[in-house]
Design a protein around this motif. Sequence first.
Motif, PDB file in Angstrom:
ATOM      1  N   THR A 170       1.018  -1.136  -0.015  1.00 16.24           N
ATOM      2  CA  THR A 170       0.053   0.074  -0.017  1.00 16.24           C
ATOM      3  C   THR A 170       1.026   1.291  -0.050  1.00 16.24           C
ATOM      4  O   THR A 170       0.533   2.327  -0.738  1.00 16.24           O
ATOM      5  CB  THR A 170      -0.923  -0.091   1.079  1.00 16.24           C
ATOM      6  OG1 THR A 170      -1.891  -1.248   1.196  1.00 16.24           O
ATOM      7  CG2 THR A 170      -1.744   1.248   1.232  1.00 16.24           C
ATOM      8  N   THR A 171       2.009   1.176   0.795  1.00 15.61           N
ATOM      9  CA  THR A 171       2.555   2.452   0.589  1.00 15.61           C
ATOM     10  C   THR A 171       3.317   2.492  -0.768  1.00 15.61           C
ATOM     11  O   THR A 171       3.552   3.882  -1.121  1.00 15.61           O
ATOM     12  CB  THR A 171       4.056   1.980   1.608  1.00 15.61           C
ATOM     13  OG1 THR A 171       3.662   1.882   3.162  1.00 15.61           O
ATOM     14  CG2 THR A 171       5.099   3.397   1.866  1.00 15.61           C
TER      15      THR A 171
ATOM     16  N   GLN B 186      -7.169   0.648  -0.086  1.00 16.01           N
ATOM     17  CA  GLN B 186      -7.517  -0.370   0.731  1.00 16.01           C
ATOM     18  C   GLN B 186      -8.695  -0.418   1.681  1.00 16.01           C
ATOM     19  O   GLN B 186      -9.548  -1.377   1.886  1.00 16.01           O
ATOM     20  CB  GLN B 186      -6.256  -1.104   1.279  1.00 16.01           C
ATOM     21  CG  GLN B 186      -6.462  -2.165   1.972  1.00 16.01           C
ATOM     22  CD  GLN B 186      -4.926  -2.785   2.607  1.00 16.01           C
ATOM     23  OE1 GLN B 186      -3.996  -1.990   2.476  1.00 16.01           O
ATOM     24  NE2 GLN B 186      -4.824  -3.710   3.220  1.00 16.01           N
TER      25      GLN B 186
HETATM   26  N1  LIG Z   1       1.789   6.258   7.567  1.00 21.75           N
HETATM   27  C1  LIG Z   1       2.530   5.384   8.039  1.00 21.75           C
HETATM   28  N2  LIG Z   1       3.130   5.655   9.416  1.00 21.75           N
HETATM   29  C2  LIG Z   1       3.869   4.919   9.978  1.00 21.75           C
HETATM   30  N3  LIG Z   1       3.937   3.704   9.495  1.00 21.75           N
HETATM   31  C3  LIG Z   1       3.195   3.424   8.307  1.00 21.75           C
HETATM   32  C4  LIG Z   1       2.505   4.057   7.737  1.00 21.75           C
HETATM   33  N4  LIG Z   1       2.018   3.399   6.530  1.00 21.75           N
HETATM   34  C5  LIG Z   1       2.322   2.077   6.725  1.00 21.75           C
HETATM   35  N5  LIG Z   1       3.138   1.984   7.732  1.00 21.75           N
HETATM   36  C6  LIG Z   1       3.971   0.739   8.124  1.00 21.75           C
HETATM   37  O1  LIG Z   1       4.414   0.434   6.743  1.00 21.75           O
HETATM   38  C7  LIG Z   1       4.369  -1.267   6.815  1.00 21.75           C
HETATM   39  C8  LIG Z   1       3.919  -1.516   5.550  1.00 21.75           C
HETATM   40  O2  LIG Z   1       2.494  -0.884   5.278  1.00 21.75           O
HETATM   41  P1  LIG Z   1       1.527  -1.202   4.169  1.00 21.75           P
HETATM   42  O3  LIG Z   1       0.279  -0.745   4.414  1.00 21.75           O
HETATM   43  O4  LIG Z   1       2.378  -0.714   2.971  1.00 21.75           O
HETATM   44  O5  LIG Z   1       1.630  -2.708   4.012  1.00 21.75           O
HETATM   45  P2  LIG Z   1       0.717  -3.756   2.885  1.00 21.75           P
HETATM   46  O6  LIG Z   1       1.946  -4.234   2.113  1.00 21.75           O
HETATM   47  O7  LIG Z   1      -0.092  -2.927   2.200  1.00 21.75           O
HETATM   48  O8  LIG Z   1       0.164  -4.658   4.011  1.00 21.75           O
HETATM   49  P3  LIG Z   1      -1.448  -5.284   4.043  1.00 21.75           P
HETATM   50  O9  LIG Z   1      -1.213  -6.260   2.871  1.00 21.75           O
HETATM   51  O10 LIG Z   1      -1.615  -5.736   5.262  1.00 21.75           O
HETATM   52  O11 LIG Z   1      -2.070  -4.053   3.160  1.00 21.75           O
HETATM   53  C9  LIG Z   1       3.767  -1.590   8.086  1.00 21.75           C
HETATM   54  O12 LIG Z   1       4.508  -1.976   9.002  1.00 21.75           O
HETATM   55  C10 LIG Z   1       2.901  -0.254   8.521  1.00 21.75           C
HETATM   56  O13 LIG Z   1       2.772  -0.377   9.873  1.00 21.75           O
END
Ligand SMILES: Nc1ncnc2c1ncn2[C@@H]1O[C@H](COP(=O)(O)OP(=O)(O)OP(=O)(O)O)[C@@H](O)[C@H]1O
Lengths: 373, 252, 293
Positions: free
Chosen positions: B44-45, B86
Amino acid sequence: MARPPWVPIRALGRHHPAPSVWRATMENNAMRERWEQFTNTGSRWGSLVLVALLAVLPAVAPPYLRSLVIEVLILAIFAMSLDLLLGYTGMVSFGHAAFLGLGAYLLAFFTRSVGANLLQALPVVLLGVALFAVVAGFLALRTSGIAFLMLTLAISQMLFGLAIKWSSVTGGSDGLAVARPYVGIGGATLGFGPDRSFYYLTLASFALAWWLLRRITASPFGHALRGIKANEPRMQALGYRTHRLKLTAFVIAGLFAGVAGMLLAAFNRHASPELFGWAVSGEAIIMVIVGGSGTLVGPILGATLVHLLESYVSSYTELWRLVMGLVFVGFVLFAPQGIIGLLRRRGRPPSEVELAAAIKEPEPAALPKERRT
Amino acid sequence: MSALLVLDRVRRSFGGLCVTNAVSLSVAAGERRALIGPNGAGKTTLFNLISGVLRVDGGRIHFDGRDVTHASLDQRARLGMGRTFQRNNLFPALSTLENVRLAVQQRAGLSARMFRPARSYHAVTDEARELLDRVGLRDRADAAAGELAYGQQRALEIALALALHPRLLLLDEPTSGMGPAETAELIDLIAGLPREITLLIIEHDIDAVFRLADRISVLSFGSLLAEGSVEQIRANPQVQEVYLGQSTDEVH
Amino acid sequence: MTLDTFVLQLTNGLVFSLLLFLMAAGLSLIFGLMDVVNLAHGAFYLLGGYLGLSIVRWGGSFWLALLLAPLLVGVLGLLLELTLLRRLYRRGHLDQVLATFGVALIVADLMRAAWGAYVEVVAPPALLAGQVAIGGLAFPTYRLAVIAVGLSLALGLWLFVERSTVGMQIRAGVSDPQMAGMLGVDVPRLFAGVFAGGCALAAFSGVAAAPILTLYPGLDSEILILALVVVVVGGLGTLRGAFFGSLIVGMADVFGKALLPEFSVFAIFVVMAAVLLTRPAGLFGRATATRGA
Ligand SMILES: Nc1ncnc2c1ncn2[C@@H]1O[C@H](COP(=O)(O)OP(=O)(O)OP(=O)(O)O)[C@@H](O)[C@H]1O
Ligand SMILES: [Mg+2]
């Protein structure tokens, strides 16, 4: 999670089971829509009837009532213009008085230096107000939320200070006198004294402002403002230049408030520094909130109520702000949707959204809190 | 085929946590790319960095040959990036139709019109209704978006993104929280999108991924672990260990 | 401006800045912690001053006033938090801000009823009534005392926030209220305490300023606005921001008034605009401090 205190479960229960008239969904929807339209920006017929009634009022009403209505109508323009920011866009400006005062003072300057022809003064004053609004809005919109509120307040207080201190130009705390305004085209002129003519000028301005603001709020632009209020980051993700839209709304609201200021100065034949004061900005917020924000009709109601309260209470006691403060706090606590909200809740069954909102608070938008690029 | 989206060593961290670690990625125009990885991998990031919700700490992002590294969220949307979120991110108090109309009117360049009523722009309304039709929400046009069932809100997210006529469509777990029937319908819908729309999709449903994607990128702990065709990824032992191994215990 | 007047103005600026700081510190901490701009803060400042006036008139000493008035106003702030603001936590912060505006109107009118609309002067305590000669310049003793007290209070406040357990909780709450709650901080109690404390500080400032700035209806909003500017310039929610913001605004105000009496408000405005254009979150604010209503 606590339900908001203003939606007692009992009140919701009273509408449920729904009276048979609401059962037929088609009818329900049609009626709901009509009711909402009326309590929203005002239905076409409702507003025409209101304006028509106001138009015959001077024939039957004593002069003091005429003056009272003039003031109410001017304040209604002012409150509606704030509603565009507060109710539609979700921008809480605590400095809207800046535009009221600016409209008044610019008219005063114009009548002193050029002449009192409103047709000439109007474009000049509006241009001045718009320029100021662009600069002030640009600054204030560097922030949002509470910081925006504080900044708008600070900016308007700066004008207040300027009006008081720069006495060689602004007349200091005495303010400035305004010459008797008139409308002149070619050789023909129509002067406005403390008679019916000014009443009709105000009524026409009010009707025009209401109509224009209705058009604007119903337009794609107005819908975009509502989207910004609901979820600004999401609007950006849809490609909206939200900053520009908000600035535009700020300028439009400023222009209408400036017109209200012009009218006020022309009516009082005087522009006073108090017009810039935070009490005036606060009063405008009170009008919008007490009437019901985001509805245009609400601010009209609110302006009426607040001004009548003011003139009524202040004939008995100096402490009318105390009374107004109490009324306001009461509304904030128990009826944050204002009079319109109360009417709506009586007039129709709550929607699923309201039921849901009464049970749980909506979650804030999901985008991360960060200044975006 | 030319690349529509190019990421060049994009980095981002939150505090000390490095969530996107020098990710380089190239998506060709017309391609359908899936982005997979365990929870918290930073998918998501990465979407937030691509679409401009977040700023990169380093690296470059090119879209359609333009450097958009410093372009704002709304600029990128106007350049042709449409995305879903999401967690449903809608206008809950507005009607479903109005939600889509907002997207359509922006794309049509009407959002600064302030005199004619929005309702009188029939083309906008018609298009919005058509989109609702396409995602199966025709009957809910007048319901407030907040009143919709969760799966319907997911569908509405997609309608909003499609309304922008995107060249790059970013879908973040579009089927999450949907029942099997709804999921199948949605996957059909996505599969049936015209090929001019380049697709980048995050999806945990492996069958859906294998069905939709031309190529797959695997993200783990912020780094790109592998990239390849469906067959290559399927056969990759590293991927099986890191991703598929975790995805089973993720079912709880 | 000669060097002598410059030094005197500098002293005045420092006095005013420190008084402003006592106002702005509470305002800023309350904002940082609760996301609420207390628009009644100016009213509490003035109320403190008026209460001090009455205490002195009823035969109490200035020192008693300096102690008792903040205490009374602190209790009032506590009641306000418990009865009004607490009910609004679950709603947007806007509703809380509006409620404090209502309170400001109510308190302002009550003060007008109780103390009238004239300018009231409070004499400084006899001990500090004279002047002190330093390097050939005569400084009013009272102002020097205000500087001393203001600086020590600022230092004490800083130590309290940075070093004490409660201060740590406050800082935790400012940076992330939810997290603080999860770490076992009694957030509602913290809110109530900080709100009451902030109001008491404002009242203290009101009493201490009374011999210099006098008391009159309308002073409440004047001071509130300046304190708001301080908070905007310094950055929301930081003590350091409040301190340096106060210095900047206080000096700009005093020197603006001395050099360009008609445009002194502009001096402050220009400072604020400059800061905002370069650092929208204020000098010491974090970017996230632009939290929404
Ligand atoms: N705005 C934010 N501030 C601090 N930490 C964040 C932020 N957004 C995401 N994170 C951290 O970055 C990491 C990656 O998050 P992300 O949401 O991108 O993962 P993802 O691959 O999309 O996971 P999922 O499959 O659960 O959706 C996680 O450990 C999350 O806690
Ligand atoms: Mg994710």
